[in-house]
Motif scaffolding. Structure first.
Motif, short mmCIF file in Angstrom:
data_model
loop_
_atom_site.label_atom_id
_atom_site.label_comp_id
_atom_site.label_asym_id
_atom_site.label_seq_id
_atom_site.Cartn_x
_atom_site.Cartn_y
_atom_site.Cartn_z
N ASN A 268 0.82 -1.17 0.05
CA ASN A 268 -0.11 0.03 0.17
C ASN A 268 0.79 1.25 0.01
OD1 ASN A 268 -1.46 1.89 1.03
ND2 ASN A 268 -2.89 1.08 2.21
N ILE A 269 0.96 2.01 -1.16
CA ILE A 269 1.59 3.29 -0.99
C ILE A 269 0.57 4.37 -1.25
CG2 ILE A 269 3.12 4.59 -2.53
CD1 ILE A 269 4.72 2.07 -3.47
N ASP A 270 0.60 5.23 -0.24
CA ASP A 270 -0.41 6.20 0.02
C ASP A 270 -1.96 5.85 -0.34
OD1 ASP A 270 1.72 7.71 0.81
OD2 ASP A 270 1.91 8.88 -1.02
N GLY A 271 -2.46 4.61 -0.02
CA GLY A 271 -3.68 4.25 -0.25
C GLY A 271 -3.79 3.40 -1.43
N ASN A 272 -2.62 3.29 -2.46
CA ASN A 272 -2.73 2.57 -3.74
C ASN A 272 -1.99 1.33 -3.74
OD1 ASN A 272 -3.86 5.16 -4.88
ND2 ASN A 272 -1.84 5.81 -3.99
N THR A 273 -2.65 0.29 -4.47
CA THR A 273 -1.85 -1.05 -4.51
C THR A 273 -0.81 -0.86 -5.55
OG1 THR A 273 -3.85 -2.46 -3.67
CG2 THR A 273 -2.25 -3.25 -5.16
N ALA A 274 0.52 -1.34 -5.10
CA ALA A 274 1.81 -1.37 -5.99
C ALA A 274 2.25 -2.77 -5.62
CB ALA A 274 2.61 -0.24 -5.37
N ILE A 275 2.95 -3.02 -6.78
CA ILE A 275 3.74 -4.21 -6.94
C ILE A 275 5.20 -4.02 -7.22
CG2 ILE A 275 1.92 -5.85 -7.46
CD1 ILE A 275 2.94 -5.79 -10.37
N PHE A 276 6.08 -4.79 -6.96
CA PHE A 276 7.56 -4.91 -7.43
C PHE A 276 7.56 -5.51 -8.80
CE2 PHE A 276 8.54 -5.29 -2.96
CZ PHE A 276 9.16 -4.03 -2.73
N VAL A 277 8.20 -4.61 -9.75
CA VAL A 277 8.03 -5.01 -11.07
C VAL A 277 8.81 -6.22 -11.33
CG1 VAL A 277 9.09 -4.42 -13.48
CG2 VAL A 277 8.25 -2.70 -11.93
N GLU A 278 9.99 -6.59 -10.59
CA GLU A 278 10.60 -8.12 -10.63
C GLU A 278 9.59 -9.26 -10.41
OE1 GLU A 278 11.30 -5.36 -9.05
OE2 GLU A 278 13.65 -4.99 -9.21
N ASP A 279 8.58 -8.96 -9.75
CA ASP A 279 7.65 -10.17 -9.17
C ASP A 279 6.87 -10.47 -10.40
OD1 ASP A 279 8.93 -10.26 -6.80
OD2 ASP A 279 7.30 -9.32 -5.69
N LEU A 280 6.62 -9.70 -11.45
CA LEU A 280 5.82 -9.96 -12.40
C LEU A 280 6.55 -11.15 -13.33
CD1 LEU A 280 4.71 -6.75 -13.68
CD2 LEU A 280 3.16 -8.28 -12.82
N ARG A 281 7.63 -11.57 -13.09
CA ARG A 281 8.35 -12.74 -13.93
C ARG A 281 7.44 -13.99 -13.65
NH1 ARG A 281 13.61 -10.26 -12.51
NH2 ARG A 281 14.48 -9.39 -14.27
N GLY A 282 7.22 -14.52 -14.55
CA GLY A 282 6.35 -15.75 -14.33
C GLY A 282 4.92 -15.66 -14.15
N HIS A 283 4.47 -14.39 -14.17
CA HIS A 283 3.05 -14.10 -13.83
C HIS A 283 2.25 -13.75 -15.37
CE1 HIS A 283 2.39 -14.29 -9.78
NE2 HIS A 283 3.43 -13.82 -9.65
N GLY A 284 2.94 -14.18 -16.24
CA GLY A 284 2.85 -13.79 -17.85
C GLY A 284 3.51 -12.80 -18.40
N PHE A 285 4.57 -12.40 -17.86
CA PHE A 285 5.28 -11.35 -18.25
C PHE A 285 6.77 -11.71 -17.97
CE2 PHE A 285 1.28 -9.37 -16.66
CZ PHE A 285 0.92 -8.70 -17.78
N ASP A 286 7.55 -11.10 -19.11
CA ASP A 286 9.19 -11.14 -18.71
C ASP A 286 9.39 -9.60 -18.24
OD1 ASP A 286 10.12 -13.60 -19.19
OD2 ASP A 286 10.27 -13.08 -21.21
#
Length: 351
Positions: A59-77
């Motif tokens: 949660n960043i200032d009330g918004n959902t954020a993720i780490f870009v690196e974690d998208l590996r294997g979730h349908g993205f390189d």
């Protein structure tokens, strides 16, 4: 490098969730210094999913954020290009397995409301399908808002009852050789240019065209460190009474004792050693043996004894990291990579 922070359309995650733009509370119209605190990370009980698999979220200032690196294997390189200081999000038609273990997610499982980290301005640029999206530094990793990826990559759904937010990819990807190669070789190095120099040796010194660049000392070629750095597109500055040379990623420093070298990666010291031959200061300028310069700058040199000429070839490489494993217990580990050099066959590299 500096970048401007702008108002961001983000996903508001409060007690009553609605899909309306939410403007970050930390809005700056002026240029920000890299590392400046521009927001805060709060703990959250909301779980995030990307293409059906749970992913770390914050949660960043009330918004959902993720780490870009974690998208590996979730349908993205994810491609990290250190020379460009750039991160790219690409479709993954190979569909490799997720790399993130969400069971150890300190950002989401400590209850909601506590401030647990700072959000910092960064000069690293993030691109989704070639379009730049705002990104931030959280604990040394690159973070983005899911909402900023939605117009480019997918759709976002909120379930108030289960307290989950789900991102589903909308791109139809076909198997392609580039994606398959990314899966096989997580490190890819491609030579993109080469600079060639010829240094003429004479009884009066060493010359590059008509410019004197060095002299002979006890049978060794001593070349001007600053002049060589400028020719090879390095910047230089005085640091800790020594001379520091650097480019976008790599740097080195000659210590005041003229015998010690310090090596740097992203401005952080990674090792030190001794020069093969001590540096020499003459007329306010620092000279280093050509043998040591070759090691420090990483160029190749071919000596033509008939012409008394040293031909230097300095290659520039574009490095792409598609997910090199992080090892903290041992410096040495196995990895497959690919080296692409013009006019040669692709060479597989192992480390």
């Amino acid at each position: 490098m500096r970048r401007k922070s702008t108002a961001v359309l983000a996903l508001t995650l409060g007690s009553a969730f609605v899909f309306n733009p939410f403007v970050l509370s930390k809005v700056h119209s002026q240029e920000l210094n890299v590392g400046a605190v521009i927001g805060s990370v709060g703990s959250t009980d909301i779980r995030a999913f990307v293409n059906g698999a749970e992913i770390r979220s914050m949660n960043i200032d009330g918004n959902t954020a993720i780490f870009v690196e974690d998208l590996r294997g979730h349908g993205f390189d994810i491609a990290w290009e250190p020379v460009m200081r750039q991160v790219s999000i690409l479709p993954d038609s190979v569909k490799s397995l997720p790399s993130t273990d969400v069971s150890d997610n300190g950002l989401t499982r400590v209850g909601a409301g506590s401030i647990i980290a700072d959000v910092l301005a960064t000069d690293i640029r993030t691109f989704a399908l070639g379009n730049e999206v705002p990104s931030y530094n959280v604990g040394g990793k690159t973070a983005v808002f899911l909402q900023d990826l939605t117009p480019l990559l997918g759709s976002l759904d909120w379930n108030e009852k289960s307290r989950t937010v789900t991102f589903n990819e909308k791109i139809t990807t076909a198997l392609n050789p580039q994606a398959a190669r990314r899966a096989s070789y997580p490190l890819q190095v491609e030579q993109v240019s080469s600079k060639r120099l010829s240094i003429q040796f004479t009884d009066d010194g060493m010359f590059l065209e008509n410019n004197r660049i060095g002299f002979e000392q006890e049978g060794r070629a001593m070349l001007s460190l600053e002049k060589m750095a400028k020719l090879l597109n390095y910047q230089s500055e005085v640091a800790d009474n020594g001379l520091y040379m650097y480019n976008n990623t790599y740097g080195f420093q000659i210590a005041p004792n003229m015998e010690t070298e310090y090596l740097f990666w992203f401005n952080s010291k990674v090792s030190e050693g001794k020069l093969t031959f001590p540096a020499i200061e003459r007329d306010g300028e620092l000279y280093v043996s050509e043998y040591d310069l070759k090691q420090l700058f990483g160029y190749t040199g071919n000596w033509d004894s008939d012409k008394r000429r040293l031909d230097i070839d300095y290659a520039n490489f574009l490095v792409k990291d598609f997910g090199i494993s992080e090892h903290t217990d041992n410096y040495w580990y196995s990895m497959k990579g690919l080296l692409v050099v013009p006019n040669t066959m692709d060479c597989r590299i192992y480390h």
